[in-house]
Structure formats: structure tokens, C-alpha cells
Scaffold this motif. Structure first.
Motif, short mmCIF file in Angstrom:
data_model
loop_
_atom_site.label_atom_id
_atom_site.label_comp_id
_atom_site.label_asym_id
_atom_site.label_seq_id
_atom_site.Cartn_x
_atom_site.Cartn_y
_atom_site.Cartn_z
N MET A 38 -60.17 22.86 109.23
CA MET A 38 -59.67 22.85 107.87
C MET A 38 -58.44 21.96 107.74
SD MET A 38 -60.12 23.84 104.85
CE MET A 38 -60.06 25.13 103.69
N ASP A 39 -57.59 21.91 108.75
CA ASP A 39 -56.38 21.08 108.69
C ASP A 39 -56.74 19.60 108.54
OD1 ASP A 39 -54.76 23.27 108.94
OD2 ASP A 39 -54.45 23.03 111.10
N GLU A 40 -57.77 19.16 109.25
CA GLU A 40 -58.20 17.77 109.16
C GLU A 40 -58.72 17.45 107.76
OE1 GLU A 40 -58.57 13.97 110.43
OE2 GLU A 40 -57.84 15.60 111.69
N LEU B 179 -57.92 18.98 104.96
CA LEU B 179 -56.78 19.00 104.05
C LEU B 179 -55.97 17.71 104.16
CD1 LEU B 179 -55.45 20.81 101.95
CD2 LEU B 179 -54.11 21.84 103.78
N SER B 180 -55.80 17.24 105.37
CA SER B 180 -55.08 15.99 105.58
C SER B 180 -55.81 14.82 104.91
CB SER B 180 -54.94 15.72 107.08
OG SER B 180 -54.36 14.47 107.31
N GLU B 181 -57.12 14.76 105.08
CA GLU B 181 -57.92 13.70 104.44
C GLU B 181 -57.86 13.81 102.92
OE1 GLU B 181 -59.42 11.03 105.85
OE2 GLU B 181 -58.41 11.75 107.67
N PHE B 182 -57.87 15.03 102.41
CA PHE B 182 -57.80 15.25 100.97
C PHE B 182 -56.48 14.70 100.42
CE2 PHE B 182 -56.44 17.99 97.43
CZ PHE B 182 -57.47 17.75 96.54
N PHE B 183 -55.38 15.02 101.07
CA PHE B 183 -54.08 14.56 100.58
C PHE B 183 -53.90 13.06 100.73
CE2 PHE B 183 -52.72 19.06 100.60
CZ PHE B 183 -52.24 19.11 99.30
N LYS B 184 -54.60 12.44 101.66
CA LYS B 184 -54.54 10.99 101.80
C LYS B 184 -55.05 10.30 100.54
CE LYS B 184 -54.92 10.69 106.80
NZ LYS B 184 -55.77 10.30 107.93
N LEU B 185 -55.95 10.95 99.83
CA LEU B 185 -56.49 10.37 98.60
C LEU B 185 -55.40 10.15 97.56
CD1 LEU B 185 -59.76 12.46 98.34
CD2 LEU B 185 -59.60 10.02 98.86
N PHE B 186 -54.35 10.93 97.61
CA PHE B 186 -53.25 10.84 96.65
C PHE B 186 -52.17 9.85 97.10
CE2 PHE B 186 -55.19 14.96 96.11
CZ PHE B 186 -55.33 15.06 94.73
N SER B 187 -52.33 9.27 98.29
CA SER B 187 -51.28 8.42 98.83
C SER B 187 -51.38 6.97 98.37
CB SER B 187 -51.30 8.47 100.36
OG SER B 187 -52.49 7.86 100.85
#
Length: 91
Positions: free
Chosen positions: A1-3, A5-13
Motif C-alpha cells: 500500500m505504501d508504494e 500511495l507514493s505513486e498516487f502522490f507523484k501524480l500531484f508533483s
């Protein structure tokens, strides 16, 4: 799940992806409208839309010859609003 979530937040970067999400939060748009509203090239917009669609954040539908894009759910609006509120409190 951490991976995930990390990929999801990268979309906002990415600034352009964030602009696209903020625009789509207001109203569905086609690529031409997004080019006009952001000032970025059609190819750059299309590339970012593809990424957002693959991440299942936006969806599209055809109306005649045009394809319109829209946020899939209200969660994205809430995430952007919470992050914006957080940053405004820091100012």
C-alpha cells in the motif's frame, strides 16, 4: 500500500497535471480547451491526460468528434483543497 500511495502522490508533483486536475475540478474540458487554459502544447496536455487516465483519476467521453475529460470522483477535489488549506495556514 505504501508504494501505491507514493505513486498516487507523484501524480500531484507535476505542475501541469495539477493545473489540469484543478481545471477539471471546475468543469469537464476537451484537449483544445486545456491547451488554451494552461498555455501548454497539445502533445504535453495529451501526455499528462494519458497518465491521469491510467491512474484512474480522470475519465473521458466522446461528444461528436471531441473527447471530454472529467474527474472520476470528488476525492481529488478534497485532496487538492486539503493540501491548499494546509499551505495557506503556513503563510
Amino acid at each position: 500500500m505504501d508504494e501505491q500511495l507514493s505513486e498516487f502522490f507523484k501524480l500531484f508533483s507535476n505542475v501541469l497535471r495539477l493545473k489540469i486536475l484543478q481545471i477539471l475540478d471546475q468543469h469537464e474540458q476537451n484537449v483544445s480547451d486545456l491547451v488554451t487554459l494552461t498555455g501548454y502544447s497539445q502533445s504535453n496536455i495529451s501526455q499528462q491526460l494519458k497518465m491521469l487516465k491510467q491512474a484512474d483519476i480522470i475519465s473521458s467521453h466522446r461528444h461528436g468528434k471531441q473527447i471530454f475529460y472529467v474527474l472520476k470522483d470528488n476525492h481529488i477535489h478534497e485532496i487538492i483543497a486539503l493540501a491548499s488549506n494546509h499551505l495557506e495556514e503556513k503563510l
